[in-house]
Design an enzyme around this catalytic site. Structure first.
Site, PDB file in Angstrom:
ATOM      1  N   GLN A 263      79.932 105.161 -62.979  1.00 33.72           N
ATOM      2  CA  GLN A 263      80.113 106.571 -63.298  1.00 33.72           C
ATOM      3  C   GLN A 263      81.452 107.086 -62.781  1.00 33.72           C
ATOM      4  O   GLN A 263      81.793 106.872 -61.623  1.00 33.72           O
ATOM      5  CB  GLN A 263      78.997 107.404 -62.672  1.00 33.72           C
ATOM      6  CG  GLN A 263      79.155 108.889 -62.909  1.00 33.72           C
ATOM      7  CD  GLN A 263      77.864 109.626 -62.643  1.00 33.72           C
ATOM      8  OE1 GLN A 263      77.565 109.972 -61.513  1.00 33.72           O
ATOM      9  NE2 GLN A 263      77.077 109.837 -63.672  1.00 33.72           N
TER      10      GLN A 263
ATOM     11  N   PHE B  96      72.468 121.984 -62.897  1.00 34.20           N
ATOM     12  CA  PHE B  96      73.363 120.832 -62.840  1.00 34.20           C
ATOM     13  C   PHE B  96      73.496 120.272 -64.246  1.00 34.20           C
ATOM     14  O   PHE B  96      72.742 120.642 -65.156  1.00 34.20           O
ATOM     15  CB  PHE B  96      72.770 119.766 -61.902  1.00 34.20           C
ATOM     16  CG  PHE B  96      73.578 119.519 -60.654  1.00 34.20           C
ATOM     17  CD1 PHE B  96      73.965 120.552 -59.841  1.00 34.20           C
ATOM     18  CD2 PHE B  96      73.937 118.222 -60.286  1.00 34.20           C
ATOM     19  CE1 PHE B  96      74.705 120.319 -58.685  1.00 34.20           C
ATOM     20  CE2 PHE B  96      74.661 117.975 -59.133  1.00 34.20           C
ATOM     21  CZ  PHE B  96      75.048 119.017 -58.330  1.00 34.20           C
TER      22      PHE B  96
ATOM     23  N   LEU C 197      85.663 114.364 -53.717  1.00 42.38           N
ATOM     24  CA  LEU C 197      84.728 114.920 -54.692  1.00 42.38           C
ATOM     25  C   LEU C 197      84.663 116.442 -54.640  1.00 42.38           C
ATOM     26  O   LEU C 197      84.685 117.045 -53.575  1.00 42.38           O
ATOM     27  CB  LEU C 197      83.330 114.346 -54.402  1.00 42.38           C
ATOM     28  CG  LEU C 197      82.176 114.905 -55.220  1.00 42.38           C
ATOM     29  CD1 LEU C 197      82.288 114.461 -56.668  1.00 42.38           C
ATOM     30  CD2 LEU C 197      80.853 114.446 -54.638  1.00 42.38           C
TER      31      LEU C 197
ATOM     32  N   SER D 163      70.768 110.997 -57.572  1.00 38.18           N
ATOM     33  CA  SER D 163      70.977 109.899 -56.611  1.00 38.18           C
ATOM     34  C   SER D 163      70.259 110.192 -55.307  1.00 38.18           C
ATOM     35  O   SER D 163      69.600 109.313 -54.746  1.00 38.18           O
ATOM     36  CB  SER D 163      72.456 109.653 -56.368  1.00 38.18           C
ATOM     37  OG  SER D 163      73.072 110.810 -55.872  1.00 38.18           O
TER      38      SER D 163
ATOM     39  N   GLY E 222      71.757  98.841 -43.778  1.00 42.81           N
ATOM     40  CA  GLY E 222      72.366 100.069 -44.273  1.00 42.81           C
ATOM     41  C   GLY E 222      71.636 101.283 -43.711  1.00 42.81           C
ATOM     42  O   GLY E 222      70.410 101.364 -43.776  1.00 42.81           O
TER      43      GLY E 222
ATOM     44  N   HIS F 282      83.154 110.446 -61.963  1.00 45.20           N
ATOM     45  CA  HIS F 282      82.803 111.850 -61.770  1.00 45.20           C
ATOM     46  C   HIS F 282      83.919 112.711 -62.354  1.00 45.20           C
ATOM     47  O   HIS F 282      85.092 112.460 -62.073  1.00 45.20           O
ATOM     48  CB  HIS F 282      82.629 112.157 -60.287  1.00 45.20           C
ATOM     49  CG  HIS F 282      81.907 113.448 -60.039  1.00 45.20           C
ATOM     50  ND1 HIS F 282      82.500 114.672 -60.278  1.00 45.20           N
ATOM     51  CD2 HIS F 282      80.658 113.709 -59.602  1.00 45.20           C
ATOM     52  CE1 HIS F 282      81.628 115.636 -59.977  1.00 45.20           C
ATOM     53  NE2 HIS F 282      80.507 115.083 -59.573  1.00 45.20           N
TER      54      HIS F 282
ATOM     55  N   ALA G 104      68.807 106.024 -48.222  1.00 45.64           N
ATOM     56  CA  ALA G 104      67.725 105.132 -48.644  1.00 45.64           C
ATOM     57  C   ALA G 104      67.237 104.282 -47.483  1.00 45.64           C
ATOM     58  O   ALA G 104      66.030 104.141 -47.252  1.00 45.64           O
ATOM     59  CB  ALA G 104      68.194 104.240 -49.790  1.00 45.64           C
TER      60      ALA G 104
ATOM     61  N   ASP H  14      78.741  95.692 -49.999  1.00 48.52           N
ATOM     62  CA  ASP H  14      78.331  94.558 -49.164  1.00 48.52           C
ATOM     63  C   ASP H  14      77.013  93.942 -49.630  1.00 48.52           C
ATOM     64  O   ASP H  14      76.856  92.727 -49.641  1.00 48.52           O
ATOM     65  CB  ASP H  14      78.224  94.997 -47.701  1.00 48.52           C
ATOM     66  CG  ASP H  14      79.575  95.467 -47.155  1.00 48.52           C
ATOM     67  OD1 ASP H  14      80.592  94.885 -47.548  1.00 48.52           O
ATOM     68  OD2 ASP H  14      79.601  96.405 -46.357  1.00 48.52           O
TER      69      ASP H  14
ATOM     70  N   THR I 173      81.897 119.034 -56.123  1.00 50.39           N
ATOM     71  CA  THR I 173      80.547 118.927 -56.686  1.00 50.39           C
ATOM     72  C   THR I 173      80.415 119.518 -58.095  1.00 50.39           C
ATOM     73  O   THR I 173      81.059 120.514 -58.445  1.00 50.39           O
ATOM     74  CB  THR I 173      79.506 119.598 -55.777  1.00 50.39           C
ATOM     75  OG1 THR I 173      78.239 119.576 -56.447  1.00 50.39           O
ATOM     76  CG2 THR I 173      79.856 121.043 -55.461  1.00 50.39           C
ATOM     77  N   GLU I 174      79.513 118.893 -58.870  1.00 52.19           N
ATOM     78  CA  GLU I 174      79.123 119.422 -60.169  1.00 52.19           C
ATOM     79  C   GLU I 174      78.489 120.806 -60.005  1.00 52.19           C
ATOM     80  O   GLU I 174      78.468 121.617 -60.928  1.00 52.19           O
ATOM     81  CB  GLU I 174      78.096 118.449 -60.762  1.00 52.19           C
ATOM     82  CG  GLU I 174      77.689 118.707 -62.171  1.00 52.19           C
ATOM     83  CD  GLU I 174      76.949 117.476 -62.727  1.00 52.19           C
ATOM     84  OE1 GLU I 174      77.577 116.406 -62.819  1.00 52.19           O
ATOM     85  OE2 GLU I 174      75.768 117.589 -63.028  1.00 52.19           O
TER      86      GLU I 174
ATOM     87  N   ARG J 115      77.680 113.632 -67.113  1.00 57.27           N
ATOM     88  CA  ARG J 115      78.983 113.312 -66.522  1.00 57.27           C
ATOM     89  C   ARG J 115      79.835 112.400 -67.389  1.00 57.27           C
ATOM     90  O   ARG J 115      81.054 112.555 -67.441  1.00 57.27           O
ATOM     91  CB  ARG J 115      78.774 112.673 -65.146  1.00 57.27           C
ATOM     92  CG  ARG J 115      78.342 113.690 -64.128  1.00 57.27           C
ATOM     93  CD  ARG J 115      78.118 113.060 -62.787  1.00 57.27           C
ATOM     94  NE  ARG J 115      77.715 114.086 -61.822  1.00 57.27           N
ATOM     95  CZ  ARG J 115      77.243 113.832 -60.609  1.00 57.27           C
ATOM     96  NH1 ARG J 115      77.110 112.588 -60.208  1.00 57.27           N
ATOM     97  NH2 ARG J 115      76.909 114.809 -59.806  1.00 57.27           N
TER      98      ARG J 115
ATOM     99  N   GLY K   9      72.197 104.594 -44.597  1.00 59.17           N
ATOM    100  CA  GLY K   9      72.348 105.820 -45.390  1.00 59.17           C
ATOM    101  C   GLY K   9      70.986 106.391 -45.731  1.00 59.17           C
ATOM    102  O   GLY K   9      69.971 106.043 -45.114  1.00 59.17           O
TER     103      GLY K   9
ATOM    104  N   ARG L  84      74.080 108.167 -64.681  1.00 60.40           N
ATOM    105  CA  ARG L  84      73.205 108.901 -63.771  1.00 60.40           C
ATOM    106  C   ARG L  84      73.444 110.399 -63.917  1.00 60.40           C
ATOM    107  O   ARG L  84      74.575 110.840 -64.079  1.00 60.40           O
ATOM    108  CB  ARG L  84      73.491 108.482 -62.332  1.00 60.40           C
ATOM    109  CG  ARG L  84      72.764 109.316 -61.308  1.00 60.40           C
ATOM    110  CD  ARG L  84      72.934 108.778 -59.916  1.00 60.40           C
ATOM    111  NE  ARG L  84      74.248 108.983 -59.341  1.00 60.40           N
ATOM    112  CZ  ARG L  84      74.698 110.142 -58.868  1.00 60.40           C
ATOM    113  NH1 ARG L  84      73.962 111.234 -58.925  1.00 60.40           N
ATOM    114  NH2 ARG L  84      75.909 110.232 -58.346  1.00 60.40           N
TER     115      ARG L  84
ATOM    116  N   HIS M 260      82.868 107.069 -59.081  1.00 57.10           N
ATOM    117  CA  HIS M 260      81.934 107.797 -58.223  1.00 57.10           C
ATOM    118  C   HIS M 260      80.662 107.034 -57.892  1.00 57.10           C
ATOM    119  O   HIS M 260      80.160 107.119 -56.777  1.00 57.10           O
ATOM    120  CB  HIS M 260      81.578 109.110 -58.921  1.00 57.10           C
ATOM    121  CG  HIS M 260      80.678 110.017 -58.141  1.00 57.10           C
ATOM    122  ND1 HIS M 260      81.012 110.472 -56.884  1.00 57.10           N
ATOM    123  CD2 HIS M 260      79.479 110.557 -58.432  1.00 57.10           C
ATOM    124  CE1 HIS M 260      80.037 111.274 -56.444  1.00 57.10           C
ATOM    125  NE2 HIS M 260      79.100 111.330 -57.346  1.00 57.10           N
TER     126      HIS M 260
END
Lengths: 236, 115, 590
Positions: free
Chosen positions: C243, C121, C255, C406, C15, C245, C19, C224, C257-258, C289, C17, C401, C356
Site C-alpha cells: 500500500q 475514513f 505520515l 490495521s 515483536g 499511502h 499484535a 524480519d 493521517t487519512e 487508498r 508491537g 487495506r 506504507h
C-alpha cells in the site's frame, strides 16, 4: 562545502577504559538537517557508532540525547535549533549509566515508571460496551497520555540525578497523574498512599527542567503539583 | 512507597506541610521583630526585656523556635539524603544536626522562659 | 556453540508491537510462561506511529451501524481477494476487542454522550455502499496507535509478561520434522546469542516498508519475520501487494493521517483544483487508498503536480479552522510544522504517495497458525509457527487495506492467536526437540557476518536495494522495469551474501543488527519483486501498465511465493463466510 563539526561522546566498554569525545566532520550541503540525519551520516563514516532510533518522527521516544547541552529528540531537532558556533556536541542523556556511546541503560527510569502502576484500575464490572466518559472528563487526560517515555525530562532533573532509585521522576509522576485524573480509575486512594513518602513525589523542587526539555510540550511540574494537592486533600 | 525512619513527619505530605507552616511562622516572627525594632523610638534594654516578659511574646517566641528547629530538620534531612550517599556518614551527619537542633531549641527556651 | 545459553518458554512472541503485545497479554493473563522478544523497547514499535484510528462497527457515531457493512467495505476495499471468513471474523470480533482496549484504559476521544468518538475514513460506507459515507474509525485524537500501544504495554506490565527487550531474533529453529520449535536470538545489550526453545513461536514483527527508499515506516520496519520465515523455507502470500499511502509528507515521508480527509480536508493539485472529484465522484478524497494514490500520481504525471519539479500535490486543511485542528489533529499540526515547515492552519501540506503497508505476508488462518500451501494449492498447518499483525496475511486486507483496519487486525488476531495457543498449551503440545545441527543451521548467517573480512558495507547495499524497489516496484508497474528489477535484485543478493561487517564488537553493536536486517530486507524485496512480476493483472494496490485491468478469471486468487524454487503459485480465496452470504466480486468504483 559546508562542513559541520560534530563532537560525539564515545565509549565502548570492550575497548575504552573511560569515555572520550571524538570529532567528526559532516557535509550537510547547507541543509538544515535533523540531528538524527547527521548521526546517520557519521555512522556511515564510523560503523561502530551506537545510538537508538526507530520512528524518526518524534513519537517513539528512542533517540533522546543531550544536544549542545540540552536534552531532546534527535529526529525532530533541526540543526538550527541547537548548533552553536558551527559545532554540534552530542552526549548521552545525563544521569543514567552509559552502555555504549549514546546508548544509556534506562533500567531505573523504567522501574520508576512501573512503580506507579501505569495501568487503569477499576474495581467495578465493565459494561458490555465501553465505559462512558464525558468529553470534559476526557479532556483532563490531554497533556498527560501523550508521553513517549523518552526520558528527556527525568534525565534533566537534578532531583532524579540524586535519587533515581527513590524519586519517581517527572515522567513517572506525569503518568501517575494520568491515571489519578482518569474518571474511569477507582484506585485513587491506593495510588496516593503509595506516593505519600518524602521521596516519591516530594523530591520535586519545582526546577522545571522537565518542562523546558519535553519534546512533546508536556508539563510534568504541573502534574506533580496536582498530585501534591491530592495527597494533601487525602491526608488532612 | 519509599520507606524512611529518619524524616520528621514520617510522611512526605506531613514534612511538606510542616515546612510550609513553619516557614509562615518564621516569616511572621521575623516581620514582627523587624517591625518592633524599626518602630520602637528609643530602644533600650528595658523595652526589649519588657517585650519578652509578656507571656504572649514568650509563646510566640517558643513557637518560632520550634518552627526553626522543625524547618531546619526537614530541610537539612533533605540535603543530607540528596548529597551524602554513604549511609554511615549520612547517619553521623544527621545525628549531629539533630543534636545541634536540640541544643539550640533547649537553649532558646531557657533564654526566653528561664529566670 | 555448546556453551550457548538456552532459555525455555511455553510461548514466545517475536515483536512487541500491537499484535505481539495483544497476543502476549492473552497468554500472560492465563498464566502461561510467555516471553515477548522485541528488538526495541516495546513502546518504540511502529504501532506507536498509527494516527487516525481503529475501524470498528461499535455503533457509536451511528447507532444503526452494522458489522456487515464494515465487512462489505473491507472486502470491496481488498478488491475481492480478502478471505471472507477472515474478514467476517475481523468485523464480528472487532467490537469486543475495541471495548476490551477501552476497559484497559485506552484514552479514546469522546462524543458528548460519553461514547467513543468515531470519524469517517476512506472506503467506508453504510448499507453495503448504498447509504453514503460512514464514520466508523474510533480515535484517540490523531495518536490512536500511540495510545493503543502504551495501553497494551501497560496491561502486559500488570499481568507480568516476561519481556526480553532489545533482543534481536536471528532465525527460527526447526526440528527434524520441520516444526518450528524456537529461535536463535541475540541480546543486543551484551551481544550474547541464546537458543530460545518454545512450543509456540509467534511472528509479530510488523512490516517492511524500509525496502522502499521513501516510506512512512519506522527505521526498524525491515521485514524480519518475513525474512526468517522465507529462509526457513515457508511460502509468502500476496507479497506484490504494497500500500502506498496517499499522504506522506513530501521529502520526509512521514505520515499524515487519512483522518485529515475524514475530518474534511481534501487534496488539491497545483491549480488548486480538488482533483479527486474527477476520479471518484462519490467518495472523492475518501475513496480507498489505492485509488487516491493512483489519482495523485496521474495528476503528477499529467503535469498538474506542484513545486519546482511538479512532483507532489497538496493536502488542504486550513478551512477546518484552528480549533478542529487543535482538538482532532494536534499531532498532524506538529508533524507538518516540523517536517514540511508548514502550519496547516494557514497553508496546505505538500504530500506524495509513500510506501506504507505490506498487505502480504505469512499465510495464516484466523487463529494465527501459519499455513504452508503446496504447489497443488492444498493447505498444511506449520506446527509451532504463528503469525499476527502486519507480518501475517490472514488475509483480511487482500489487495488493498482500508484505513483503520490495521489496528483492528492487530488486536483481533493477536487476541485470537493468544486464545488458540492458550488452549493448545492446555491440551498439551509436544514436538521433537531441536538437535545441535538444527540450532547450528539457524546460526549460519550471524556466523557469516561475524566472520566477514572484506566486501561492501551495509549502508551502500541497503541504499541500492531501496532504489531498485522504489524505481521498479512503485505505484505503477511495468513489465520491463520489473524484469530488470528482478535481475538487479538477484545480483544484489549475491553481493549482500558477501557483505562486510567492520565492527565485530559485542556490546550494543547496532551495525550487526543492521547487517542482519539487511538480509531480511533482501528476502522481502525479492519475494515482492517476483510476485509482482508474475501477477499479470491490476488489482488493488498492484497496478500494471501492461495489464491495466482486473482479471477475475485467472487472478481472483492469492499469489503464493515459494522461496526455495523462487516461483509464484496461486491459492484460493475464501468465499465462504459462516453467517452471511458471500460478497460477489463487482466492478469497484468509489
Amino acid at each position: 562545502m559546508s562542513n559541520l563539526q560534530v563532537s560525539l561522546y564515545r565509549y565502548n566498554p570492550e575497548t575504552d577504559s573511560a569515555p572520550h569525545m571524538e570529532e567528526f566532520e559532516v557535509d550537510t550541503q547547507g541543509r538544515d538537517l535533523m540531528v538524527l540525519d547527521v548521526l546517520h551520516m557519521v555512522k556511515e563514516q564510523d560503523n561502530s557508532l551506537a545510538f537508538r532510533r526507530s520512528c524518526r518522527e518524534g513519537v517513539c521516544g528512542s533517540d533522546g540525547m543531550n544536544m549542545n547541552g540540552k536534552n531532546g529528540l534527535a529526529c525532530i531537532t533541526p540543526l538550527s535549533d541547537v548548533v552553536k558556533g558551527g559545532k554540534l556536541v552530542l552526549r548521552p542523556l545525563p544521569g543514567l549509566p552509559v552502555i555504549r556511546d549514546l546508548v544509556i541503560d534506562m533500567g531505573l527510569f523504567y522501574k520508576q515508571y512501573e512503580r506507579i502502576q501505569p495501568y487503569l484500575q477499576n474495581s467495578t464490572q465493565p459494561p458490555s460496551i465501553e465505559r462512558l466518559q464525558s468529553p470534559e472528563e476526557r479532556d483532563k487526560l490531554d497533556g498527560l497520555y501523550e508521553c513517549i517515555l523518552c526520558a528527556c525530562c527525568s534525565t534533566s532533573c537534578p532531583s532524579f540525578w540524586w535519587n533515581p532509585d527513590k524519586f519517581v521522576g517527572p515522567a513517572g509522576l506525569l503518568q501517575s497523574y494520568r491515571f489519578l485524573a482518569d474518571s474511569r480509575d477507582t484506585a485513587t486512594h491506593e495510588r496516593l498512599s503509595e506516593l505519600d513518602d518524602p521521596f516519591s513525589v516530594f523530591r520535586c523542587r519545582g526546577i522545571m527542567n522537565c518542562v523546558a526539555v519535553c519534546p512533546k510540550g508536556l508539563n510534568p511540574t504541573r502534574a506533580i503539583g496536582k498530585i501534591r494537592d491530592m495527597l494533601l486533600a487525602d491526608a488532612t | 512507597m519509599v520507606t524512611n525512619i529518619t524524616n520528621l513527619g514520617r510522611s512526605g505530605v506531613s514534612d511538606w506541610l510542616i515546612q510550609r507552616v513553619s516557614a509562615v511562622v518564621m516569616a511572621l516572627y521575623t516581620l514582627f521583630i523587624v517591625g518592633f525594632l524599626l518602630f520602637s523610638s528609643d530602644l533600650d534594654y528595658a523595652t526589649w526585656s519588657g517585650l519578652f516578659a509578656q507571656t504572649w511574646m514568650r509563646i510566640f517566641s517558643l513557637l518560632a523556635f520550634v518552627s526553626i528547629a522543625a524547618h531546619a530538620w526537614v530541610g537539612l534531612w533533605t540535603v543530607t539524603t540528596d548529597y551524602i550517599k554513604p549511609a554511615g556518614i549520612r547517619i553521623a551527619a544527621q545525628s549531629i544536626i539533630i543534636l545541634a537542633n536540640f541544643v539550640f531549641l533547649v537553649w532558646g527556651i531557657q533564654v526566653v522562659w528561664g529566670a | 556453540m555448546s556453551n550457548m545459553r538456552s532459555l525455555s518458554f511455553d510461548a514466545i512472541i517475536i515483536g512487541g508491537g500491537g499484535a505481539g503485545l495483544r497476543a502476549g497479554l492473552e497468554l500472560a493473563k492465563s498464566g502461561k510462561n510467555t516471553a515477548v522478544l522485541s528488538k526495541v523497547f516495546p513502546t518504540r514499535s511502529h504501532t506507536v506511529s498509527a494516527q487516525g484510528g481503529i475501524t470498528c462497527a461499535i455503533a457509536s457515531a451511528d447507532p444503526n451501524d452494522d458489522w456487515r457493512w464494515h465487512m462489505y467495505d473491507t472486502v470491496k476495499g481488498s478488491d475481492y481477494i480478502a478471505d471472507q471468513d477472515a474478514a467476517e471474523y475481523l468485523c464480528t470480533e472487532g467490537p469486543k476487542a475495541v471495548f476490551e482496549l477501552e476497559h484497559m484504559g485506552l484514552p479514546f476521544s469522546r462524543f458528548d454522550n460519553g461514547r467513543i468518538y468515531q470519524r469517517p475514513f476512506g472506503g467506508q460506507s453504510k448499507n453495503f455502499g448504498e447509504g453514503g459515507q460512514a464514520a466508523r474509525t474510533c480515535a484517540a485524537a490523531d495518536r490512536t496507535g500511540h495510545a493503543l500501544l502504551h495501553t497494551l504495554y501497560q496491561n502486559n506490565l500488570k499481568h507480568n509478561t516476561t519481556f526480553l527487550n532489545e533482543w534481536y531474533v536471528v532465525d527460527l529453529v526447526k526440528n527434524a520434522n520441520g516444526d518450528v520449535v524456537g529461535c536463535i536470538a541475540m541480546d543486543i545489550e551484551t551481544g550474547e546469542v541464546a537458543h530460545i526453545e518454545s512450543k509456540a513461536t509467534v511472528l509479530a514483527t510488523g512490516g517492511a516498508g524500509r525496502i522502499y527508499a521513501s516510506t512512512t515506516n519506522a527505521l526498524i520496519n525491515t521485514g524480519d519475520g518475513v525474512g526468517m520465515a522465507l529462509r526457513a523455507g515457508f511460502p509468502m502470500q500476496d507479497m506484490e501487494m504494497w500500500q502506498f499511502h496517499p499522504t506522506g509528507i513530501y521529502g520526509a515521508g512521514t505520515l499524515v493521517t487519512e483522518g485529515c480527509r475524514g475530518e474534511g480536508g481534501y487534496l488539491i493539485n497545483k491549480d488548486g483544483e480538488r482533483f479527486m472529484e474527477r476520479y471518484a465522484p462519490n467518495a472523492k478524497d475518501l475513496a480507498s487508498r489505492d485509488v487516491v494514490a493512483r489519482s495523485m500520481v496521474m495528476e503528477i504525471l499529467e503535469g498538474r503536480g506542484a513545486g519546482e519539479d511538479g512532483d507532489h500535490v497538496f493536502l488542504k486543511l486550513d478551512h477546518l479552522g484552528e480549533e478542529v485542528l487543535g482538538k482532532r489533529l494536534p499531532g498532524i499540526v506538529e508533524l507538518s510544522k516540523t517536517f514540511a515547515h508548514v502550519d496547516p492552519a494557514k497553508e496546505p501540506i505538500p504530500v506524495v504517495p509513500t510506501c506504507h503497508y505490506m498487505m502480504g505476508g505469512v499465510p495464516t488462518n484466523i487463529h494465527g497458525q501459519a499455513i504452508m500451501p503446496d504447489a497443488e494449492g492444498n493447505d498444511h498447518i506449520v506446527n509451532g509457527l504463528f503469525a499476527v499483525g502486519e507480518v501475517a496475511c490472514v488475509s483480511v486486507h487482500g489487495a488493498n487495506r482500508l484505513g483503520g483496519n490495521s489496528l483492528l487486525d492487530l488486536v483481533v488476531f493477536g487476541r485470537s492467536a493468544g486464545m488458540f495457543i492458550d488452549n493448545a498449551l492446555n491440551a498439551g503440545i509436544d514436538y521433537l526437540a531441536a538437535s545441535q545441527s538444527d540450532v547450528e543451521a539457524a546460526m549460519a548467517r550471524i556466523n557469516r557476518w561475524n566472520e566477514s573480512e572484506e566486501g561492501e558495507t551495509v549502508p551502500e547495499l541497503k541504499r541500492e536495494l531501496q532504489q531498485i524497489m522504489q524505481n521498479d516496484f512503485g505505484v505503477f508497474r511495468k513489465e520491463e522495469n520489473m524484469e530488470e528489477g528482478v535481475k538487479k535484485l538477484a545480483e544484489l543478493r549475491g553481493r549482500i551474501a558477501k557483505g562486510y561487517l567492520p565492527d565485530k564488537s559485542a556490546v550494543f553493536n547496532t551495525a550487526r543488527v543492521e547487517a542482519l536486517e539487511l538480509d531480511n530486507m533482501m528476502e522481502v524485496a525479492e519475494a515482492t519483486a517476483i510476485s509482482a512480476l508474475n501477477r499479470k493483472e491490476s488489482r488493488g494496490a498492484h497496478s500494471r501498465y501492461d495489464f491495466p485491468d482486473r482479471d477475475d478469471v485467472n487472478w481472483l486468487k492469492h499469489s503464493v511465493y515459494f522461496p526455495v524454487e523462487k516461483t509464484l503459485g496461486k491459492r484460493d480465496v475464501n468465499f465462504a463466510p459462516k453467517t452471511v452470504d458471500m460478497f460477489e466480486p463487482k466492478i469497484r468504483t468509489y
